[in-house]
Design a protein around this motif. Sequence first.
Motif, short mmCIF file in Angstrom:
data_model
loop_
_atom_site.label_atom_id
_atom_site.label_comp_id
_atom_site.label_asym_id
_atom_site.label_seq_id
_atom_site.Cartn_x
_atom_site.Cartn_y
_atom_site.Cartn_z
N LYS A 148 27.86 35.17 36.59
CA LYS A 148 27.59 36.59 36.12
C LYS A 148 29.13 37.36 36.53
O LYS A 148 29.50 38.18 35.98
CB LYS A 148 26.50 37.33 37.08
CG LYS A 148 25.30 36.86 36.45
CD LYS A 148 24.03 37.47 37.05
CE LYS A 148 22.79 37.15 36.53
NZ LYS A 148 21.60 38.03 37.40
N PHE A 149 29.62 36.95 37.82
CA PHE A 149 30.76 37.55 38.15
C PHE A 149 31.88 37.44 37.08
O PHE A 149 32.93 38.20 36.79
CB PHE A 149 31.16 37.08 39.61
CG PHE A 149 32.85 37.48 40.16
CD1 PHE A 149 33.17 38.57 40.27
CD2 PHE A 149 33.75 36.54 39.82
CE1 PHE A 149 34.44 39.12 40.81
CE2 PHE A 149 34.94 36.80 40.06
CZ PHE A 149 35.37 38.09 40.53
N ASP A 150 32.08 36.10 36.91
CA ASP A 150 33.06 35.78 35.76
C ASP A 150 33.12 36.47 34.56
O ASP A 150 33.97 37.11 34.04
CB ASP A 150 33.08 34.14 35.47
CG ASP A 150 34.19 33.62 34.91
OD1 ASP A 150 35.34 33.82 35.37
OD2 ASP A 150 34.08 32.95 33.90
N ALA A 151 31.98 36.83 34.15
CA ALA A 151 31.66 37.42 32.82
C ALA A 151 32.11 38.92 33.09
O ALA A 151 32.83 39.44 32.23
CB ALA A 151 30.25 37.40 32.04
N GLU A 152 31.57 39.35 34.11
CA GLU A 152 31.78 40.94 34.55
C GLU A 152 33.32 41.32 34.80
O GLU A 152 33.82 42.06 34.39
CB GLU A 152 30.87 41.39 35.68
CG GLU A 152 30.84 42.80 36.11
CD GLU A 152 30.15 43.64 35.04
OE1 GLU A 152 30.57 44.82 35.14
OE2 GLU A 152 29.33 43.07 34.29
N CYS A 153 33.97 40.27 35.32
CA CYS A 153 35.37 40.39 35.95
C CYS A 153 36.12 40.20 34.40
O CYS A 153 36.92 41.20 34.42
CB CYS A 153 35.58 39.07 37.17
SG CYS A 153 37.48 39.23 37.44
N LYS A 154 35.97 39.57 33.84
CA LYS A 154 36.68 39.33 32.58
C LYS A 154 36.55 40.61 31.79
O LYS A 154 37.42 40.94 31.04
CB LYS A 154 36.18 38.01 31.89
CG LYS A 154 36.72 36.75 32.28
CD LYS A 154 36.34 35.51 31.62
CE LYS A 154 36.87 34.37 32.68
NZ LYS A 154 36.24 33.02 31.78
N ALA A 155 35.42 41.16 31.69
CA ALA A 155 35.16 42.24 30.85
C ALA A 155 35.74 43.39 31.38
O ALA A 155 36.27 44.41 30.81
CB ALA A 155 33.56 42.50 30.80
N THR A 156 35.76 43.28 32.74
CA THR A 156 36.32 44.62 33.54
C THR A 156 37.89 44.81 33.41
O THR A 156 38.57 45.75 33.11
CB THR A 156 35.80 44.90 35.01
OG1 THR A 156 34.56 44.84 35.08
CG2 THR A 156 36.63 45.98 35.72
N PHE A 157 38.40 43.39 33.71
CA PHE A 157 39.91 43.34 33.46
C PHE A 157 40.59 42.85 32.45
O PHE A 157 41.49 42.06 32.30
CB PHE A 157 40.37 42.65 34.78
CG PHE A 157 40.08 43.02 36.11
CD1 PHE A 157 40.52 44.29 36.33
CD2 PHE A 157 38.93 42.67 36.76
CE1 PHE A 157 40.04 44.84 37.64
CE2 PHE A 157 38.60 43.30 38.13
CZ PHE A 157 38.98 44.43 38.52
N LYS A 158 39.76 42.81 31.19
CA LYS A 158 40.36 42.15 29.89
C LYS A 158 41.76 42.59 29.52
O LYS A 158 42.26 41.75 28.75
CB LYS A 158 39.34 42.47 28.82
CG LYS A 158 38.97 44.08 28.51
CD LYS A 158 37.84 44.15 27.34
CE LYS A 158 37.71 45.50 27.19
NZ LYS A 158 36.61 45.95 26.65
N HIS A 159 42.17 43.73 30.03
CA HIS A 159 43.44 44.28 29.76
C HIS A 159 44.72 43.55 30.39
O HIS A 159 45.67 43.98 30.00
CB HIS A 159 43.63 45.82 29.53
CG HIS A 159 43.33 46.38 31.04
ND1 HIS A 159 42.02 46.61 31.73
CD2 HIS A 159 43.96 46.72 31.72
CE1 HIS A 159 42.04 46.76 32.76
NE2 HIS A 159 43.50 47.07 33.13
N LEU A 160 44.34 43.00 31.46
CA LEU A 160 45.18 42.47 32.35
C LEU A 160 45.65 40.98 31.90
O LEU A 160 44.70 40.15 31.56
CB LEU A 160 44.89 42.19 33.51
CG LEU A 160 44.66 43.69 34.61
CD1 LEU A 160 44.22 43.64 35.67
CD2 LEU A 160 45.89 44.56 34.75
#
Length: 103
Positions: A53-65
């Motif tokens: 869940k963290f991996d999916a949420e993290c990638k969605a939150t920081f997708k612009h980096l």
Amino acid sequence: MKTLLCLFALIAVSTALVLPPLKTSAIGCLMCEIVVKVAEDPADRDAHVVENKFDAECKATFKHLPFVDKECEAYGNSKIDPIIKELEGGTAPQDVCTKLKEC
């Protein structure tokens, strides 16, 4: 002029060696808060579930980096277990990241 330039360079190098590195960062704080949000429910505290869940949420939150995949994975590998232990130990969710010096 050369003496002044050398003096500034010496000050910069010595300051970098003497001052401790900054241990908290805004991104680290946000990542910690994401883990806490994902692991807040005691029924969902299995490390693999939280990590996915963290991996999916993290990638969605920081997708612009750039290199976000590696950053999220590295943070998850090193920080999820201590965060879960703090939550299981009774630390309030809003205090976990501060206690672990992530924020």
